[in-house]
Design an enzyme around this catalytic site. Structure first.
Site, mmCIF file in Angstrom:
data_model
loop_
_atom_site.group_PDB
_atom_site.id
_atom_site.type_symbol
_atom_site.label_atom_id
_atom_site.label_comp_id
_atom_site.label_asym_id
_atom_site.label_seq_id
_atom_site.Cartn_x
_atom_site.Cartn_y
_atom_site.Cartn_z
ATOM 1 N N ASP D 110 0.879 -1.182 0.000
ATOM 2 C CA ASP D 110 0.000 0.000 0.000
ATOM 3 C C ASP D 110 0.908 1.221 0.000
ATOM 4 O OD1 ASP D 110 -2.160 1.799 0.247
ATOM 5 O OD2 ASP D 110 -3.313 0.289 1.304
ATOM 6 N N HIS D 256 3.456 27.410 -13.630
ATOM 7 C CA HIS D 256 4.282 26.711 -14.597
ATOM 8 C C HIS D 256 4.701 25.322 -14.143
ATOM 9 C CE1 HIS D 256 5.748 26.424 -18.532
ATOM 10 N NE2 HIS D 256 6.702 25.685 -18.021
ATOM 11 N N GLU D 258 2.959 23.571 -12.438
ATOM 12 C CA GLU D 258 1.689 22.863 -12.625
ATOM 13 C C GLU D 258 1.607 22.237 -14.013
ATOM 14 O OE1 GLU D 258 -0.844 22.159 -10.779
ATOM 15 O OE2 GLU D 258 -2.400 21.691 -12.248
#
Lengths: 111, 197, 377, 651
Positions: D110, D256, D258
């Site tokens: 996990d 940016h 992003e």
């Protein structure tokens, strides 16, 4: 990155306190921090001239490193933690310094 | 303490690593507020500026916060020695000093408001209140964490061999402290000097 | 700068066009890419159809860049298509694995260094271009102050003390330096928002920022009418914030300036005189909520010229269009409809303090105002 | 609490939920695979909404001077389209893959913090619901997704919803970033060194570091915007000397990175798929990995190229032009490496392969138009026109979405144990490619011909050519809509009745295919020990004397368990001894508390904020004191010597 992979896990595990300073050292560090703070505040009362601001910046840096190094155990823990902390710090300083320089010196005049 | 630590790839505890990862990103958070504050240092729109600061008063509350780092690390140290009585004492002391700092900040804000510096006054005022306010919020969260740690040791939910929990909260607390080390110099002391010069 | 007349023939870029034309046979995609150059001249607001040095310079820079991009495009897509065709698994494949190549350092260095060199080549003229478009023009130039409002443009000629709106009249072959800011309402920056001044055939765009001053150089090589628009999203009626630049030969320009500098003549009789009374021009102040003069200036020679909240109407009828380039001044019916309910003709937010409200004028009042406005030559 | 007898016999409010099926099991799940699936379906819903909004936009602009919707509605729709596609579709689509694949590809059971992972999902869902609730509460934000001040400060822009909604989504992304960084750094299978990690893991690591450092910046910008709009602060108000350009800097300092946050996961996916269907290893693994890291690093230094026409001077324009051009180099390296991964291979054109090739091809176009933006003098012509709209759709649609869809086709058998229809997949690909180019190709032209962005109508004065291009764009959206329906049909039909895939339908290379399909909730009965890059491939193939790779007979490799043995031969491991994190109500309960906080901040309504804060704190306490069924997380897990290493995930 390879150093963090190959180092001895026992050294890094949070619970291993044998390398950490004891209360006596912590108090000693706190006293030094207190003295440094007193020195900082003294710039308010005493005129250090052109030296004042560099002095304040250096004192701030020393205090920062001492708290991070001893109280946050960076000196005794894996280097990766320090890299994360200082990576964030210098990344922030770099980006925002450029921003402030651009805005202050290469922006448009006010009307 | 934790057997699991030796089984992770780096030999580090997930939670402690996660805390450091998070703290690294916090510089970007406070850095942006500090930048806005620096940018607007002179932008007071005719209202009060940095001359409003009471350096001696702020120095004292800064000193209290700095010393809370000492009690915090002593609490952690006591926890690693399984000395829960001392650990609880130092935790309370730390939370208390945090509360003194917060009280000082509330007092400072009130005084500034009375002297005409309020959030909507100018970009300088907004920068100052929002930066120090978010720092204060971090201190407040730290106090909540310390108090819950305190009560959980009382109920036995945090056990003597779980000093990692104290260490994690300690990391957060020290971080909030070193941010204030920066704020105290950059927001209070240096502008004050610049104004005099 | 080259001389051009409108409508323009195919672009005259001798060095660059021939190779493009040859590549049109490569594929339909390339035809599309070529169309980019060919079709670019057929639109009235085209950025690829420069009509002055401040548009020509950037254009001369981008065309070779487009060509380089086209070559890289052909190269990469060619490699992809070639690989897809050549190395597809054949129906008679024996199931064995192809050679397991992990990399090739020499190749990788090659495609690191070559793009870097190409980009370095582009970088030099780019930096030169930045400074040459932004610096003050050499020699004499005309200064015009520009204020971006929601949603119209105010122009002020400090040399002549002239206010006008939306139609920027400039002399041919003379550099014009625009000193721009944004404000709402009037000249109060408090609620101004960012706009962007853009007349593609004369220059690239430059944002107009409340509280700050930005500059843009434009220059027209031909007497012509140039279309432009606000290019930075500025709210409800962003699309209805058009700009017109009318370039005149120097003599025509001087005549225009003379006319604009003269005060408006207030009609003394007839419908137009009633309109002037309604407008509130003689009082030149706010004589009630429905007074036009509360927002619009018509300078009749009394006192100083001061900008109003809305466009200056001193020589309204000398313009071709009103409401920021949306409607023809000649079209009396449109003017009438505008006065009946301005926000219905152009989305505005008078309740929010920006734009012209519906003044609930009667038809008689509208007739009088139209007569007056059209008399403001 | 001890290791032997869990405390689950005492039921109380703090007992952990135990449902394994049904609604409760989903809302309380902490299983990374289930959370990944929930991310995916939530993304589908928001993608439908964002697609519908683009339909409204293209319908309005199909012809000049249309008035299907008012300017007011249009401005809300294009703002929400941008917000939806960036924050509610492409970013969480990447997160869906992070969730499902990171643990499987690094051989973990996990993520490091399973409950925090659930928290991230709920924050994402609630942030999206909060944003969309604005349509019912006085209108959606209409200040564009960039939220430029001072327009965003004006009450008529409804941007308080934007400031608070994005803040919620930011909390989701930041906590997920911490989670995935710790997971990748600290939960890799034995032997899985950095240079053996699958490329998707590399790109995930870079992406999450970008998130880690970019999200706090936008958080500050949004706090400032919110304080300005709601509490009357003066950060961006020019009237008192505030600087609107500060917003632009902070926004693009985040904005940016992003862009790379959205594209890097896609690059990772393509780097996984191309080698599999070329039957060759990734060309220049190290170069691709370091180019990804370089893109991430340089990606922080180019933000002001979004502001070339703003109030910044010639020196800044020059500096950022150079850094922007520089970032094209690592991007180019990647493209050439992908092409040469195919070179000399034996290509199988399955649907995931088609979409991956489509990605490389379309992304190249977006990359090239990106370089043209760096030519600053001409950028002033392109900026804020449809040329830019074309560019970023070629990057985010032709790039990110193509690759993410390739990933859906590729890992669908992993998730469901079934194959998606190849026939429909091909129809989907070709219509998608056609519709995409028809929609966004003409925008290059209409932009250069002078059509600005964000206009509520298409002005007739732009001329007939521009109108023609706009009509083509609008027709393209129709094709895309049909194509999306094909995909949706394929997806649903294949979930219900797709052909069984078996554990390794593609002859894959990475270790997620060692587990069963679909994987058991503990992923691996036995954690694989990794000794190679492309570990799974090396377990299936060995080199003969001539250095030529040949298939190893099942079970024949001396030091490896074969795929089948690993997947099925569980022997004494039937999963009963593997401790997995228990489900929990608290992430959901805590997240619900953010609703009152968020709505309270709009007003502001102090009592609502107070209620929410108390709720969140209660949720937090419930979280930290809820019992852990198999012993507290600090207790050593020793009872099963063969127990998984990664069972130590903090609960």
């Amino acid at each position: 990155m390879s150093t963090t992979e190959t180092h001895d896990p026992a050294q890094a595990a949070g619970g291993h306190v044998d390398h950490h300073p004891g209360p006596r050292e912590y108090v000693r560090i706190a006293i030094i921090l207190a003295i440094l703070t007193a020195l900082e505040v003294s710039t308010y009362f005493v005129d250090f001239g052109a030296l004042a601001i560099p002095l304040l910046v250096v004192l701030m840096g020393i205090k920062f490193v001492m708290v991070a190094g001893f109280f946050m155990h960076l000196r005794f823990d894996t280097k990766l933690y320090g890299r994360l902390l200082y990576g964030g710090l210098f990344g922030a300083i770099g980006l925002y310094a450029i921003t402030l320089i651009v805005m202050s010196f290469d922006g448009a005049p006010r009307v | 303490m934790t057997a699991g630590v030796h089984e992770t790839t780096l030999g580090l505890d997930h939670r402690k690593l996660g805390m450091w990862v998070f703290l690294g990103s916090e510089f970007l958070f406070f850095g942006a507020f500090v930048s806005a504050y620096i940018l607007y240092l002179d932008t007071t729109a005719g209202g009060p500026g940095v001359e409003i600061f009471d350096i001696p008063f702020t120095s004292i509350s800064s000193f209290v916060l700095l010393m809370s780092s000492l009690t915090m690390v002593l609490a952690h140290n006591a926890h690693t020695r399984r000395d829960m009585r001392r650990m609880r004492m130092w935790i309370l002391a730390t939370a208390g000093q945090g509360a003194v700092f917060l009280g000082g900040q509330i007092f400072e804000f009130t005084v500034f408001y009375k002297e005409g510096l309020n959030l909507t006054q100018s970009p300088f005022a907004s920068g100052f209140f929002v930066l120090t306010g978010f720092h204060g919020l971090h201190v407040f969260v730290g106090i909540l964490l310390l108090l819950s740690l305190y009560s959980l040791t009382l109920t036995g939910k945090v056990k003597p061999d779980q000093d990692l929990k104290t260490e994690m909260i300690g990391l957060y607390w020290h971080f909030v402290d070193i941010i204030w080390v920066i704020i105290f110099t950059v927001v209070y002391l240096i502008p004050d000097l610049l104004m005099e010069a | 700068m080259r001389d051009r007349t409108k409508p323009l023939p195919a672009p005259t870029l001798p060095g660059t066009r021939a190779p493009i034309r040859r590549r049109t046979r490569v594929g339909t995609i390339l035809v599309l890419a070529l169309g980019l150059f060919l079709a670019s001249c057929s639109a009235p607001q085209s950025a690829m159809d420069p009509a002055g040095p401040y548009a020509q310079g950037p254009h001369d820079l981008i065309v070779p860049v487009f060509v380089i991009a086209l070559v890289v495009f052909i190269l990469v897509q060619g490699l992809i298509i070639f690989a897809v065709v050549k190395f597809r698994r054949r129906p008679d494949d024996d199931g064995s694995l192809p050679a397991q190549v992990h990399g090739n350092t020499r190749l990788e260095i090659f495609w690191t260094v070559i793009p870097a060199l190409i980009l370095a080549g582009i970088a030099v003229p780019t930096v030169q271009g930045i400074f040459s478009t932004m610096n003050e023009p050499d020699g004499e130039y005309l200064t015009v102050e520009v204020v971006g409002h929601r949603w119209w443009w105010e122009f002020y000629y400090p040399d002549f003390d002239i206010y006008t709106a939306n139609e920027l009249v400039i002399p041919v072959d003379t550099p014009v330096r625009l000193e721009m800011t944004a404000a709402d309402p009037g000249r109060d920056p408090a609620r101004g928002v960012i706009h962007s001044f853009w007349i593609p055939r004369l220059a690239g765009k430059q944002d107009v920022v409340p509280g700050q001053q930005t500059y843009l150089n434009i220059q027209a090589s031909e007497a012509d009418r140039y279309l432009g628009m606000c290019a930075e999203y500025c709210g409800l009626s962003h699309v209805n914030m058009r700009i017109r630049a009318e370039s005149l030969e120097q003599g025509d320009f001087d005549a225009w300036v003379d006319n604009q500098m003269s005060p408006a003549v207030t009609p003394t009789d007839g419908l137009a005189a009633q309109g002037a009374e309604l407008f509130g021009v003689e009082h030149n102040t706010d004589i009630g909520a429905r007074s036009c003069a509360a927002c619009h200036q018509v300078w009749n020679g009394d006192g100083a010229r001061v900008p109003g909240v809305g466009p200056d109407l001193t020589h309204f009828a000398s313009r071709e269009e009103f409401a920021a380039g949306l409607f023809d001044v000649d079209d009396e019916e449109q003017l009438r409809e505008w006065l009946r309910d301005p926000p219905a003709m152009k989305p505005m937010q008078p309740e929010n303090g920006v734009g012209m409200p519906n003044l609930n004028l009667t038809e008689e009042e509208i007739d009088a105002l139209v007569a007056y406005l059209l008399a403001l030559e | 609490m001890s290791q032997s007898t869990p405390t689950t016999s005492r039921r109380s409010v703090f007992s952990r939920p135990r449902a394994e099926k049904g609604f409760t099991s989903w809302i309380t799940t902490t299983d990374h695979k289930r959370i990944g699936i929930m991310y995916f379906f939530t993304v589908l819903v928001f993608f439908t909404l964002g697609g519908a909004e683009s339909g409204v936009i293209r319908a309005q602009l199909a012809q000049a001077e249309m008035d299907l919707v008012t300017a007011e509605i249009y401005n809300q729709v294009f703002t929400m389209h941008g917000l939806t596609m960036v924050f509610l579709v492409v970013m969480p689509f990447g997160a869906a893959f992070f969730n499902y694949l990171i643990p499987l590809q690094i051989g973990a059971r996990d993520v490091a913090f399973p409950r925090l992972n659930a928290f991230s999902y709920w924050m994402y869902l609630f942030g999206g619901i909060f944003l969309y609730s604005s349509f019912l509460l006085g209108g959606a934000p209409n200040g564009a997704w960039t939220g430029y001040a001072p327009l965003a400060l004006d009450g008529v822009s409804n941007m308080a919803f934007y400031a608070i909604g994005l803040q919620l989504l930011g909390v989701s992304s930041l906590s997920a970033a911490v989670n995935f960084i710790v997971t990748i750094l600290n939960m890799r299978a034995p032997g899985l060194t950095f240079m053996r990690m699958p490329m998707f893991i590399w790109m995930s690591l870079v992406t999450n570091f970008l998130l880690l450092f970019a999200m706090p910046i936008i958080a500050v910008a949004l706090f400032m915007l919110q304080f300005d709009t709601v509490f009357g602060a003066q950060f961006f108000n020019p009237a008192t000397g505030g600087d609107p350009i500060l917003w632009q800097h902070l926004f693009w300092l985040f904005g940016h990175p992003e862009v790379y946050i959205m594209i890097l996961p896609a690059m990772g996916i393509v780097s996984e798929i191309l080698p599999v269907f070329s039957r060759k290893p990734l060309f220049g693994y190290a170069a691709v990995a370091f180019a990804g890291a370089a893109i991430g690093f340089i990606g922080f230094g180019v933000w002001a190229h979004h502001m070339f026409t703003s109030a910044i001077g010639p020196v800044a324009r020059s500096a950022f032009a150079l850094s922007t051009m520089f970032i094209a180099v690592p991007t180019g390296i990647k493209i050439f490496n992908w092409v040469f991964t195919m070179w000399g291979g034996k290509l199988r054109f399955t649907t995931p392969m088609l979409f991956s090739i489509g990605f490389v091809s379309m992304f190249t176009i977006g990359g090239l138009s990106g370089v043209t933006h760096a030519v600053v003098p001409h950028n002033a012509q392109q900026h804020d026109t449809y040329y830019v709209v074309a560019h970023f759709h070629y990057v985010l649609f032709g790039g990110a979405l193509f690759a993410l869809i390739a990933g859906v086709y590729y890992w669908f058998p992993k998730v469901t144990g079934r194959l998606m229809s190849e026939k429909l997949g091909r129809v989907h690909f070709w219509t998608w490619l056609l519709g995409f180019n028809l929609t966004f190709g003409p925008m290059h032209m209409s932009g250069l011909l002078g059509q600005p962005r964000r206009t509520a109508v298409l002005p007739a004065e732009l001329g007939g050519t521009v109108e023609l291009y706009n009509l083509l764009s609008s027709l393209g959206v129709v094709v895309l809509a049909v194509s999306a329906l094909v995909f949706l049909f394929n997806l649903i039909a294949s979930i219900r009745a797709g052909a069984a895939s078996g554990p390794d339908p593609w002859d894959a290379r990475t270790i997620e295919w060692l587990s069963e399909s679909p994987p058991k909730h503990y992923n691996f009965a036995e954690i694989p020990v990794v000794s190679h890059r492309d570990e799974f491939w090396h377990r299936k193939y060995a080199e003969d004397a001539a250095g030529q790779p040949v298939a190893v007979p099942a079970g024949g490799s001396e030091d490896h368990v074969t795929a089948e043995a690993a997947a099925h031969g569980e022997g004494d491991h039937d999963g009963h001894h593997i401790h997995m994190p228990d489900p929990s109500y608290w992430p959901l309960v805590m997240c619900l508390g953010f609703f009152p906080v968020a709505y309270g901040l709009l007003g502001p309504t102090p009592w609502l904020i107070g209620l929410g804060v108390v709720w969140v704190i209660i949720g937090f306490f419930g979280w930290i004191i809820e019992p852990v069924a198999e012993g507290d997380d600090d207790d050593p897990i020793v009872e099963d010597p063969a127990a998984p290493r990664s069972g130590v995930a903090a609960h």
